[in-house]
Motif scaffolding. Structure first.
Motif, PDB file in Angstrom:
ATOM      1  N   ALA A 182      14.913  -3.791   8.022  1.00 12.69           N
ATOM      2  CA  ALA A 182      15.743  -4.216   9.152  1.00 12.69           C
ATOM      3  C   ALA A 182      15.105  -3.906  10.500  1.00 12.69           C
ATOM      4  O   ALA A 182      15.309  -4.646  11.464  1.00 12.69           O
ATOM      5  N   ARG A 183      14.324  -2.825  10.579  1.00 16.70           N
ATOM      6  CA  ARG A 183      13.761  -2.455  11.883  1.00 16.70           C
ATOM      7  C   ARG A 183      12.587  -3.340  12.272  1.00 16.70           C
ATOM      8  O   ARG A 183      12.208  -3.419  13.432  1.00 16.70           O
ATOM      9  N   ALA A 184      11.977  -4.002  11.285  1.00 16.79           N
ATOM     10  CA  ALA A 184      10.732  -4.703  11.584  1.00 16.79           C
ATOM     11  C   ALA A 184      10.795  -6.219  11.409  1.00 16.79           C
ATOM     12  O   ALA A 184       9.977  -6.941  11.985  1.00 16.79           O
ATOM     13  N   LEU A 185      11.739  -6.709  10.608  1.00 19.06           N
ATOM     14  CA  LEU A 185      11.710  -8.137  10.258  1.00 19.06           C
ATOM     15  C   LEU A 185      12.882  -8.901  10.855  1.00 19.06           C
ATOM     16  O   LEU A 185      13.967  -8.349  11.061  1.00 19.06           O
ATOM     17  N   SER A 186      12.662 -10.211  11.054  1.00 24.93           N
ATOM     18  CA  SER A 186      13.760 -11.089  11.478  1.00 24.93           C
ATOM     19  C   SER A 186      14.822 -11.126  10.377  1.00 24.93           C
ATOM     20  O   SER A 186      14.528 -10.858   9.204  1.00 24.93           O
ATOM     21  N   LYS A 187      16.044 -11.493  10.777  1.00 22.98           N
ATOM     22  CA  LYS A 187      17.116 -11.590   9.779  1.00 22.98           C
ATOM     23  C   LYS A 187      16.772 -12.643   8.738  1.00 22.98           C
ATOM     24  O   LYS A 187      17.054 -12.483   7.558  1.00 22.98           O
ATOM     25  N   THR A 188      16.137 -13.727   9.188  1.00 31.20           N
ATOM     26  CA  THR A 188      15.816 -14.823   8.260  1.00 31.20           C
ATOM     27  C   THR A 188      14.831 -14.342   7.188  1.00 31.20           C
ATOM     28  O   THR A 188      15.064 -14.527   5.985  1.00 31.20           O
ATOM     29  N   MET A 189      13.751 -13.685   7.602  1.00 36.70           N
ATOM     30  CA  MET A 189      12.745 -13.251   6.620  1.00 36.70           C
ATOM     31  C   MET A 189      13.294 -12.112   5.760  1.00 36.70           C
ATOM     32  O   MET A 189      12.991 -12.014   4.563  1.00 36.70           O
ATOM     33  N   SER A 190      14.116 -11.284   6.368  1.00 42.61           N
ATOM     34  CA  SER A 190      14.737 -10.188   5.639  1.00 42.61           C
ATOM     35  C   SER A 190      15.579 -10.744   4.468  1.00 42.61           C
ATOM     36  O   SER A 190      15.515 -10.236   3.341  1.00 42.61           O
ATOM     37  N   ALA A 191      16.335 -11.792   4.749  1.00 40.69           N
ATOM     38  CA  ALA A 191      17.186 -12.395   3.708  1.00 40.69           C
ATOM     39  C   ALA A 191      16.321 -13.005   2.607  1.00 40.69           C
ATOM     40  O   ALA A 191      16.656 -12.928   1.416  1.00 40.69           O
ATOM     41  N   ILE A 192      15.194 -13.592   2.999  1.00 42.68           N
ATOM     42  CA  ILE A 192      14.294 -14.186   1.988  1.00 42.68           C
ATOM     43  C   ILE A 192      13.754 -13.073   1.084  1.00 42.68           C
ATOM     44  O   ILE A 192      13.698 -13.207  -0.141  1.00 42.68           O
ATOM     45  N   PHE A 193      13.378 -11.940   1.677  1.00 42.42           N
ATOM     46  CA  PHE A 193      12.861 -10.827   0.865  1.00 42.42           C
ATOM     47  C   PHE A 193      13.942 -10.257  -0.055  1.00 42.42           C
ATOM     48  O   PHE A 193      13.650  -9.890  -1.191  1.00 42.42           O
ATOM     49  N   ALA A 194      15.188 -10.181   0.435  1.00 43.59           N
ATOM     50  CA  ALA A 194      16.269  -9.682  -0.434  1.00 43.59           C
ATOM     51  C   ALA A 194      16.383 -10.601  -1.649  1.00 43.59           C
ATOM     52  O   ALA A 194      16.436 -10.145  -2.797  1.00 43.59           O
ATOM     53  N   ARG A 195      16.375 -11.899  -1.392  1.00 48.52           N
ATOM     54  CA  ARG A 195      16.501 -12.876  -2.489  1.00 48.52           C
ATOM     55  C   ARG A 195      15.316 -12.752  -3.456  1.00 48.52           C
ATOM     56  O   ARG A 195      15.500 -12.701  -4.680  1.00 48.52           O
ATOM     57  N   GLU A 196      14.096 -12.672  -2.919  1.00 44.27           N
ATOM     58  CA  GLU A 196      12.908 -12.642  -3.787  1.00 44.27           C
ATOM     59  C   GLU A 196      12.838 -11.344  -4.598  1.00 44.27           C
ATOM     60  O   GLU A 196      12.413 -11.352  -5.752  1.00 44.27           O
ATOM     61  N   HIS A 197      13.245 -10.211  -3.988  1.00 50.04           N
ATOM     62  CA  HIS A 197      13.245  -8.949  -4.749  1.00 50.04           C
ATOM     63  C   HIS A 197      14.266  -9.013  -5.882  1.00 50.04           C
ATOM     64  O   HIS A 197      14.014  -8.521  -6.986  1.00 50.04           O
ATOM     65  N   GLU A 198      15.420  -9.615  -5.580  1.00 51.34           N
ATOM     66  CA  GLU A 198      16.426  -9.727  -6.641  1.00 51.34           C
ATOM     67  C   GLU A 198      15.893 -10.597  -7.781  1.00 51.34           C
ATOM     68  O   GLU A 198      16.112 -10.302  -8.953  1.00 51.34           O
ATOM     69  N   LYS A 199      15.142 -11.646  -7.424  1.00 51.04           N
ATOM     70  CA  LYS A 199      14.526 -12.489  -8.472  1.00 51.04           C
ATOM     71  C   LYS A 199      13.574 -11.670  -9.342  1.00 51.04           C
ATOM     72  O   LYS A 199      13.425 -11.906 -10.530  1.00 51.04           O
TER      73      LYS A 199
END
Ligand code: FAD
Length: 415
Positions: A182-199
């Motif tokens: 959260a401190r370093a990434l945009s909300k958009t990229m952060s959400a993509i990483f959450a999705r990809e980690h869950e995958k």
């Protein structure tokens, strides 16, 4: 007569690079590098990635072979702490009472792990991941672990989580923030990483806090959160950020404020002392607030080169390199060019739902940062666009069919 000496405190990426660059620039005085770790300078980035997976060994981490330092007449002192700086007499004292005189001193002491102030944090099998010794201890425990809890969804925590998952360990990552990095990434990229980690099968729990770690002399067994969740853990990794190692600088009255404060030439408040790397709070032309402390290989290496050139009488040249960074989390390669700022407009470039995409960040219609996922060529292009202050519109950034390369200034035609 005192020999001309550059002394460097800290044998990490930045301290190492100052010594190497000085010799490359034909500095003919004495160079002493003082490191408190027992290893010769090594790369930290693989520690949370390939090293944990056994895909690279200790020898491959070394920044140079052991013989290099003697060949270049670099006095490398390992396993010894510098404990005091006498600015008046220009001397550094080491923990074994030896003294090193200097003509110029470089503080490259980096940063240390931020401790987790909860009961149980001192239990066996609770790990940090900053040094080679810490990574080796963690790697040994991973061989026996079935479950892991990571406290902190920053770069290091998520890199570890992806590595552990690849080894078949069931991993849960917790964070007080409501999204990853959260401190370093945009909300958009952060959400993509959450999705990809869950995958990948990594479990993520946000907006929660650790109350205590459970276990006994045999080691940690679980993590309990303030909202009453009990997560079983054969090991715990704490990755909640770092604290810059400013103690030496502070006790000799250099100006310190979230790092050792330096000017645009990376000089401290004492003209005979510079500071570089993770410890240096420096004015950065790409930082929205002006002064910043960056934790990246690019920053450590480029600042080291800048200081070596100044010691050699080239300049002084202000430090103005474009910040860039990468983080590899399993199959996810994140790269960032420029520095993000709060309140930026976020423009997505890619196929929705895909794992090859970018986010372009604009402040007052100016491109200030580009985050790419698995798109290395676009990262390289972004570096050029931002460093050359090439005007890019939000429409061009969003349009996948638009060739962003066409915006770069054309090289002059040969006559
Ligand atoms: P450090 O590497 O921390 O070196 C400072 C050294 O000084 C340390 O060895 C410390 O023990 C020593 N020291 C401190 N005080 C004293 C003293 N009084 N006397 C003697 N020695 C002292 N960056 C990226 O860009 N991409 C990545 O993918 C990436 N991955 C990373 C993964 C991990 C696990 C870690 C820990 C970091 C990663 N980084 C990454 C960050 C990057 O490694 C750091 O930004 C970089 O190492 C900073 O270099 P430095 O020399 O300033 O500090």
């Amino acid at each position: 007569m005192t020999q001309r000496t550059v002394a460097i405190i800290g044998a990490g990426q930045a301290g190492f690079q100052v010594a190497v660059s000085l010799r490359e620039l034909h500095y003919d005085g004495r160079i002493v590098v003082i490191g408190d770790e027992r290893h010769a300078p090594y790369q930290r980035p693989p520690l949370s990635k390939v090293y944990l997976l056994g895909e690279c060994d200790e020898a491959q981490l070394a920044l140079r072979p052991d013989t290099y330092y003697a060949q270049r007449q670099i006095d490398l002192i390992t396993g010894k702490r510098a404990v005091a700086i006498d600015r008046t007499r220009r001397k550094v004292a080491l923990e074994d009472d030896s003294i090193i005189d200097y003509e110029h001193l470089v503080i490259a002491t980096g940063a240390r792990n931020r401790p987790l102030p909860v009961p149980g944090a001192e239990l066996p099998n609770v790990f940090f991941l900053r040094t080679l010794d810490e990574a080796s201890a963690l790697k040994a425990q991973m061989a026996h672990a079935k479950t892991a809890v990571v406290i902190g969804a920053g770069f290091i925590g998520l890199e570890f989580a992806a590595s552990a998952k690849k080894q078949g360990i069931d991993v849960t990552v917790l964070d007080v923030a409501d999204r990853p990095m959260a401190r370093a990434l945009s909300k958009t990229m952060s959400a993509i990483f959450a999705r990809e980690h869950e995958k990948l099968g990594v479990k993520l729990k946000f907006s929660t806090q650790v109350m205590h770690l459970l276990g006994g002399p045999g080691g940690v067994t679980a993590v309990e959160t303030v909202d009453g969740q009990v997560l079983p853990a054969d090991l715990v990794v704490i990755g909640i950020g770092v604290i810059p190692n400013v103690d030496l600088a502070a006790t000799c009255d250099l100006v310190v404020e979230n790092g050792v404060v330096v000017d645009e030439f990376l000089q401290t408040s004492d003209p005979h002392i510079s500071a570089v790397g993770d410890v240096a709070a420096h004015p950065n032309p790409y930082a929205p607030g002006g002064r910043v402390r960056l934790e990246s290989i690019q920053n450590a290496s480029d600042q080291a080169r800048c200081v070596a050139a100044r010691i050699m009488g080239q300049g002084p040249v202000a430090y103005n390199a474009l910040p860039w960074f990468w983080s590899t989390q399993g199959p996810l390669r994140l790269q960032m060019a420029g520095l993000p700022a709060s309140g930026c407009e976020e423009v997505f470039r890619g196929e929705p739902g895909g794992s090859v995409c970018s986010v372009f960040l604009f402040r007052e219609d100016k491109l200030v940062c580009v985050e790419t996922l698995n798109r290395p060529a676009e990262h390289m292009l972004a570096r050029k666009l931002i460093a050359n202050r090439v005007p890019v519109t939000q429409q061009q950034a969003a349009d996948l069919t638009f060739d962003l390369k066409s915006l770069l200034p054309k090289p002059p035609a040969a006559s």
